[in-house]
Scaffold this motif. Structure first.
Motif, short mmCIF file in Angstrom:
data_model
loop_
_atom_site.label_atom_id
_atom_site.label_comp_id
_atom_site.label_asym_id
_atom_site.label_seq_id
_atom_site.Cartn_x
_atom_site.Cartn_y
_atom_site.Cartn_z
N MET A 1 52.56 2.94 12.78
CA MET A 1 52.41 2.75 11.25
C MET A 1 51.44 2.05 10.77
N SER A 2 50.91 2.80 9.76
CA SER A 2 49.70 2.20 8.95
C SER A 2 50.02 1.01 8.18
N GLN A 3 49.24 -0.06 8.20
CA GLN A 3 49.46 -1.17 7.22
C GLN A 3 48.30 -1.54 6.37
N ALA A 4 48.40 -1.83 5.11
CA ALA A 4 47.48 -2.23 4.21
C ALA A 4 47.10 -3.76 4.45
N VAL A 5 45.90 -3.90 4.85
CA VAL A 5 45.37 -5.44 5.04
C VAL A 5 44.23 -5.78 4.00
N PHE A 6 44.79 -6.83 3.42
CA PHE A 6 43.97 -7.34 2.28
C PHE A 6 42.41 -7.67 2.66
N LEU A 7 41.56 -7.18 1.85
CA LEU A 7 40.01 -7.19 2.33
C LEU A 7 39.34 -8.09 1.45
N CYS A 8 39.52 -7.90 0.27
CA CYS A 8 38.76 -8.62 -0.77
C CYS A 8 39.04 -8.13 -2.27
N HIS A 9 38.70 -9.08 -3.20
CA HIS A 9 38.80 -8.66 -4.73
C HIS A 9 37.76 -7.72 -4.84
N ALA A 10 38.17 -6.72 -5.78
CA ALA A 10 37.48 -5.52 -6.18
C ALA A 10 35.79 -5.89 -6.65
N HIS A 11 35.83 -6.88 -7.34
CA HIS A 11 34.74 -7.33 -8.03
C HIS A 11 33.63 -7.98 -6.93
N ALA A 12 34.15 -8.32 -5.68
CA ALA A 12 33.08 -8.61 -4.47
C ALA A 12 32.29 -7.53 -4.09
N LEU A 13 32.56 -6.35 -4.52
CA LEU A 13 31.90 -5.15 -4.13
C LEU A 13 31.01 -4.40 -5.15
N ALA A 14 29.77 -4.81 -5.62
CA ALA A 14 29.10 -4.40 -6.58
C ALA A 14 28.37 -3.13 -6.00
N ASP A 15 28.26 -2.17 -6.90
CA ASP A 15 27.87 -0.78 -6.65
C ASP A 15 26.42 -0.98 -6.03
N ARG A 16 26.27 -0.48 -4.83
CA ARG A 16 25.04 -0.51 -4.11
C ARG A 16 24.56 -2.03 -4.00
N GLY A 17 25.36 -2.97 -3.72
CA GLY A 17 25.23 -4.37 -3.69
C GLY A 17 25.58 -4.59 -2.04
N LEU A 18 25.76 -6.14 -1.87
CA LEU A 18 26.10 -6.59 -0.61
C LEU A 18 27.53 -5.79 -0.25
N ALA A 19 27.58 -5.80 1.23
CA ALA A 19 28.71 -5.40 1.63
C ALA A 19 29.53 -6.39 1.89
N VAL A 20 30.84 -6.36 2.22
CA VAL A 20 31.63 -7.48 2.63
C VAL A 20 32.39 -7.25 4.04
N PRO A 21 31.78 -8.16 5.15
CA PRO A 21 32.04 -8.06 6.41
C PRO A 21 33.55 -8.17 6.78
N PHE A 22 34.09 -7.64 7.94
CA PHE A 22 35.47 -8.10 8.47
C PHE A 22 35.48 -7.48 9.61
N GLU A 23 36.53 -7.76 10.48
CA GLU A 23 36.74 -7.56 11.85
C GLU A 23 37.84 -6.71 12.18
N VAL A 24 37.72 -5.84 13.06
CA VAL A 24 39.07 -5.04 13.19
C VAL A 24 38.98 -4.93 14.74
N ARG A 25 40.17 -4.54 15.36
CA ARG A 25 40.31 -4.15 16.74
C ARG A 25 40.26 -2.72 16.95
N HIS A 26 39.15 -2.21 17.51
CA HIS A 26 38.88 -0.71 17.43
C HIS A 26 38.89 -0.23 19.10
N LEU A 27 39.90 0.58 19.15
CA LEU A 27 40.22 1.08 20.77
C LEU A 27 40.18 0.07 21.82
#
Length: 120
Positions: A1-27
């Protein structure tokens, strides 16, 4: 089942600006990922070039090319579409691995799935 995980506040992502890094467990492996905003929408991908599986940012959290319309791997110059992760130019073997995001009430969330889980 899918779970929504908080990443950041929306204002942290400016259009064409810096990315917000995070980590996931992929496969079954912990992987670096990034989220960014392009033309008002948020997108997220594994931080792994499809040409050679290495992190793409040329400076920490910088992914956009000089035009601001492509995501570029600093090592070999492969360029990907921000909206889809599909290869636009250069040495690519497919596209970037997309991670589902949502934005609501000024917050951005990434979503777990059968391929993406919380890192351990």
């Amino acid at each position: 089942m899918s779970q929504a995980v908080f990443l950041c506040h929306a204002h942290a992502l400016a259009d064409r600006g810096l990315a917000v890094p995070f980590e996931v467990r992929h496969l079954g492996k912990n992987q670096a990922a990034f989220a960014l905003r392009y033309q008002g929408r948020v997108y997220a991908y594994l931080n792994r070039c499809s040409h050679v599986p290495m992190e793409m940012d040329y400076q920490r959290n910088h992914f956009f090319d000089f035009s601001g319309h492509g995501l570029m791997c600093a090592t070999h110059g492969a360029t990907y579409a921000p909206q889809t992760g599909q290869c636009l130019l250069g040495p690519c073997r497919g596209g970037l691995v997309k991670i589902e995001l949502s934005e609501a009430d000024g917050m951005v969330y990434w979503h777990t799935s059968d391929k993406f889980q919380l890192r351990v």
